[in-house]
Design an enzyme around this catalytic site. Structure first.
Site, PDB file in Angstrom:
ATOM      1  N   LEU A 281      45.584  66.210  39.610  1.00  0.00           N
ATOM      2  CA  LEU A 281      44.584  66.623  38.622  1.00  0.00           C
ATOM      3  C   LEU A 281      43.961  65.460  37.856  1.00  0.00           C
ATOM      4  O   LEU A 281      43.333  65.674  36.814  1.00  0.00           O
ATOM      5  CB  LEU A 281      45.198  67.648  37.666  1.00  0.00           C
ATOM      6  N   CYS A 282      44.121  64.240  38.367  1.00  0.00           N
ATOM      7  CA  CYS A 282      43.486  63.080  37.720  1.00  0.00           C
ATOM      8  C   CYS A 282      42.004  63.035  38.053  1.00  0.00           C
ATOM      9  O   CYS A 282      41.597  63.325  39.174  1.00  0.00           O
ATOM     10  CB  CYS A 282      44.138  61.778  38.201  1.00  0.00           C
ATOM     11  N   HIS A 283      41.224  62.634  37.056  1.00  0.00           N
ATOM     12  CA  HIS A 283      39.797  62.446  37.270  1.00  0.00           C
ATOM     13  C   HIS A 283      39.551  61.160  38.052  1.00  0.00           C
ATOM     14  O   HIS A 283      40.345  60.224  38.004  1.00  0.00           O
ATOM     15  CB  HIS A 283      39.073  62.339  35.922  1.00  0.00           C
TER      16      HIS A 283
ATOM     17  N   MET B 278      47.303  57.134  33.451  1.00  0.00           N
ATOM     18  CA  MET B 278      47.886  57.401  34.767  1.00  0.00           C
ATOM     19  C   MET B 278      47.620  56.252  35.737  1.00  0.00           C
ATOM     20  O   MET B 278      48.466  55.912  36.555  1.00  0.00           O
ATOM     21  CB  MET B 278      47.359  58.721  35.345  1.00  0.00           C
ATOM     22  N   GLU B 279      46.457  55.635  35.615  1.00  0.00           N
ATOM     23  CA  GLU B 279      46.142  54.491  36.477  1.00  0.00           C
ATOM     24  C   GLU B 279      47.078  53.321  36.176  1.00  0.00           C
ATOM     25  O   GLU B 279      47.584  52.660  37.091  1.00  0.00           O
ATOM     26  CB  GLU B 279      44.674  54.084  36.300  1.00  0.00           C
TER      27      GLU B 279
ATOM     28  N   ASP C 267      59.862  46.665  48.556  1.00  0.00           N
ATOM     29  CA  ASP C 267      59.553  46.615  49.988  1.00  0.00           C
ATOM     30  C   ASP C 267      59.634  45.199  50.537  1.00  0.00           C
ATOM     31  O   ASP C 267      60.126  44.977  51.641  1.00  0.00           O
ATOM     32  CB  ASP C 267      58.165  47.196  50.258  1.00  0.00           C
TER      33      ASP C 267
END
Length: 146
Positions: free
Chosen positions: A61-63, A98-99, A113
Site C-alpha cells: 500500500l505504499c505510494h 518506508m523507503e 549476502d
C-alpha cells in the site's frame, strides 16, 4: 491506499537505520575490502539506494514517490557491530519513512549476502525509524537510539 491528493506537497525526510553483529574476522574482511564478492559496503550502499526506488513494489500500500535524495552511511559502533544509516528526501504529499526503512533493511541483507560464506551467524538487528520531518504529522525523533 490512502488518498493524499488533498495534501499540499512539502519537503519530507526520513532517517532509518539497521545494525549488524558479526564475527571479528568478518568485520576485518569487510573493513579490508577483500571479500570474495567484492567491496561489501559499496555494494550495500548501491542496494540501499536501489531499494528506495523499489519500495512501492515491495510494500503493497505504499505510494509511488519520486525520490530526490538518498544518503547511505556506514559506521562501526565497535569491533563487531556495524550500523547502516539511510536518509531519504523528497518533496511530495506523503512521507518517505518506508523507503528509508526498506533501504536500511536491504543494505543489511546485502552485507549478509556478501559475507554469508564466512559468517552464516551474522545477525541483523534493530531496523528502526530514527527521525522524520515534513507533512501534517510534523517531526518525529526517536528518543533513544538503539
Amino acid at each position: 491506499m490512502v488518498d493524499v491528493s488533498d495534501k499540499p506537497p512539502t519537503f519530507r525526510q526520513a532517517i532509518a537505520s539497521s545494525e549488524l553483529v558479526m564475527l571479528a574476522a568478518t568485520a576485518d574482511l569487510i573493513r579490508s575490502g577483500t571479500a570474495s564478492k567484492g567491496d561489501v559496503l559499496s555494494v550495500a550502499r548501491i542496494a540501499a539506494i536501489q531499494a528506495t526506488k523499489l519500495t512501492q513494489q515491495l510494500i503493497p500500500l505504499c505510494h509511488s514517490i519520486p525520490i530526490e535524495s538518498v544518503a547511505v552511511e556506514f559506521e562501526w559502533i565497535d569491533r563487531i557491530r556495524l550500523r547502516c544509516r539511510v536518509t531519504v528526501g523528497t518533496t511530495g504529499r506523503t512521507g518517505v519513512e518506508m523507503e528509508a526503512m526498506t533501504a536500511a533493511s536491504v543494505a543489511a541483507l546485502t552485507v549478509y549476502d556478501m559475507v554469508k560464506s564466512v559468517d552464516r551467524g551474522l545477525e541483523i538487528h534493530r531496523v528502526v525509524l530514527e527521525e522524520k520531518s515534513g507533512g501534517k504529522s510534523g517531526e518525529f525523533v526517536r528518543k533513544t537510539l538503539p
